[in-house]
Design an enzyme around this catalytic site. Sequence first.
Site, PDB file in Angstrom:
ATOM      1  N   ASP A  71     -62.264  48.649  -7.858  1.00 21.55           N
ATOM      2  CA  ASP A  71     -62.404  47.689  -8.900  1.00 21.55           C
ATOM      3  C   ASP A  71     -63.690  48.002  -9.836  1.00 21.55           C
ATOM      4  O   ASP A  71     -64.069  49.230  -9.760  1.00 21.55           O
ATOM      5  CB  ASP A  71     -62.359  46.114  -8.426  1.00 21.55           C
ATOM      6  CG  ASP A  71     -61.714  45.380  -9.424  1.00 21.55           C
ATOM      7  OD1 ASP A  71     -62.128  44.914 -10.522  1.00 21.55           O
ATOM      8  OD2 ASP A  71     -60.556  44.960  -9.013  1.00 21.55           O
ATOM      9  N   HIS A 112     -64.714  41.202 -12.628  1.00 25.71           N
ATOM     10  CA  HIS A 112     -63.278  41.251 -12.009  1.00 25.71           C
ATOM     11  C   HIS A 112     -63.304  41.413 -10.610  1.00 25.71           C
ATOM     12  O   HIS A 112     -62.493  40.883  -9.803  1.00 25.71           O
ATOM     13  CB  HIS A 112     -62.446  42.290 -12.795  1.00 25.71           C
ATOM     14  CG  HIS A 112     -60.870  42.406 -12.354  1.00 25.71           C
ATOM     15  ND1 HIS A 112     -60.563  43.395 -11.617  1.00 25.71           N
ATOM     16  CD2 HIS A 112     -59.891  41.751 -13.185  1.00 25.71           C
ATOM     17  CE1 HIS A 112     -59.157  43.111 -11.660  1.00 25.71           C
ATOM     18  NE2 HIS A 112     -58.688  42.104 -12.408  1.00 25.71           N
ATOM     19  N   ASN A 130     -48.958  43.291 -16.319  1.00 24.72           N
ATOM     20  CA  ASN A 130     -48.962  41.850 -16.715  1.00 24.72           C
ATOM     21  C   ASN A 130     -48.259  42.023 -18.123  1.00 24.72           C
ATOM     22  O   ASN A 130     -48.521  40.931 -18.739  1.00 24.72           O
ATOM     23  CB  ASN A 130     -50.552  41.625 -17.044  1.00 24.72           C
ATOM     24  CG  ASN A 130     -51.079  41.198 -15.736  1.00 24.72           C
ATOM     25  OD1 ASN A 130     -50.763  40.948 -14.806  1.00 24.72           O
ATOM     26  ND2 ASN A 130     -52.460  41.324 -15.860  1.00 24.72           N
ATOM     27  N   SER A 180     -53.451  40.896 -10.917  1.00 26.09           N
ATOM     28  CA  SER A 180     -55.083  41.586 -10.357  1.00 26.09           C
ATOM     29  C   SER A 180     -55.388  40.364  -9.189  1.00 26.09           C
ATOM     30  O   SER A 180     -55.940  40.489  -8.199  1.00 26.09           O
ATOM     31  CB  SER A 180     -55.894  41.485 -11.251  1.00 26.09           C
ATOM     32  OG  SER A 180     -55.952  42.908 -11.895  1.00 26.09           O
TER      33      SER A 180
END
Length: 560
Positions: A136, A171, A267, A331
């Site tokens: 990430d 994130h 998404n 996510s």
Amino acid sequence: LLASLASPSSGKLEYASSNVDYSFDSYLEALSSPEEVTDYIVKFKDSGSYNNFQAQRHSLDIVQSIPRINADVLKFPSSEAAKEWSRSREDVQYIEKDERIRIMGEQVPYGITLVNALDGMPDYKVGSGIKVCIVDSGFDKGHEDLQTSNIQGSGTCTDDPCDWDSDPNSHGTHVAGTIAAIGGNGKGVSGVIRNGSMPLHIERTLSASGNGTYGRLIRSIENCEAAGANIVNLSLGTAVSTRALIETLAEIKATNDRILFFAASGNKGNGEYSFPASVKSSIMMSVASINADKSHSWFSQHNDQVDIAAPGSAIRSTIPNNRYASYSGTSMATPHACGVAALVWSHYPEMTAAEIRYALETSAEDLGDAGRDDYFGHGLVNAKGALEVLQALAPKPVTKAPTKPPTPSPTNSPSKLLKDGGAPIKSTCIEHSPKTFLYKMEDDSNGERTIAVTKSCLWLSYQSEQRQMNICNRTLRKFGYGLARNTCSVTCNTCPSNSCKEKTSSQFFAKVRDDGSPVYKKCGFLAANNTGSTSTVQELSLGVAEAQQGKCVLRLVKEK
């Protein structure tokens, strides 16, 4: 470019920066006390009234002065005394209780409850060695609610420097909190794994803006495997695939049966593929998102590669600088599934990735259309259910009859049937449950051993002889019997080729010739258990399943 999968804006994959609910551990909230509050905040009408009261002689104790607003905190003998006193004062603007307050404690995000990781579930088993790798935007190592030990990492992103233990985006730290935020410390949130003892490997692949490239992703995936990771979380994606990634995953699959990847399904809210989640590989699981009411999240992409679902809407977790925030996106769903996999695997670390995947899929809470569907996959990931499946698959001690000699311990000397020149292994595949079958092994002293195989008997019978032998060898080694050097034959009840067709990788149906209506049971299950499965067929008014000479036959029953 790869973009971290949070809520999309205008159809573009990007990091979610709006509608963030920041909640800090130092926030205070009013708390009613079981004891009567006799301290009152008294606000005077003006500074003159306030100063006059300060100069007066009176019997009330001033607990605290607040001159900025012309107020004092006064202690009264009782609430009635406070009321009587205030009624006699024309210089008082208002009076209110000085309520007690407390620090807000730890919260358990709704997603942790939905995936059944609490309520009697054991935490991660320390010492199991099961490790998670998070690929990430980094990790805030100094966060108050995240572990600071048993963690390592590296960076492959374009940032300079690209230190794995910092997170300029937030994130990656949010993802990490869902997987492993420390529980029971009175701070922030709790993750799926709460004891802070699971080994973590962090790969900072995404830049501060949340972007990366396939080349850097592949390097990070290789770093995860080299670090000994069993679970890899990929809360990222893009609309196109690449041969290099597909080949890398194929190489890993061919040489490592103890690594499983979880990736965000995307998404865009449509049926398009997102990669790497939609790479067709048995070691890749695509994770869709659901809401708190278990409905499908509007943004979650839906297609035939979705394997499982998890909470991904308004998920509260850790972000850098000891803060907390709620983010939405696939996510956020992915680390829920990743955490559950690591949790249950830690209690059965001898299992393979295929067995963990099997446990997750077969125990998932079915949502949407019956069976697997494109919106929820096999359903909502279920930690408690997956652990129960693994318990059923785990080897059970074999009790010998008293008249038979005891079996030598496999740690001292392997069974005679496993030695060179020993008697051939005789094996049949018997049903253990509708979804689990066993090898029934017989050695040359007529003793029996039953060894779990997490593949359906029907599936096993379709494999090549060499493939069956490899499965047998691995199964035997796993349960301590050493290397099988003789042929491991498998005999299963199967259906005629013209009546049993594969529907998906885990479901079969028997075709009824009258109208072609399917019977949604494994054909091998019908053949082996005609007495227990006929009701399913009869309820559909299709006929009666019978086992005839090892084959699955449907005897039609004409409707009246």
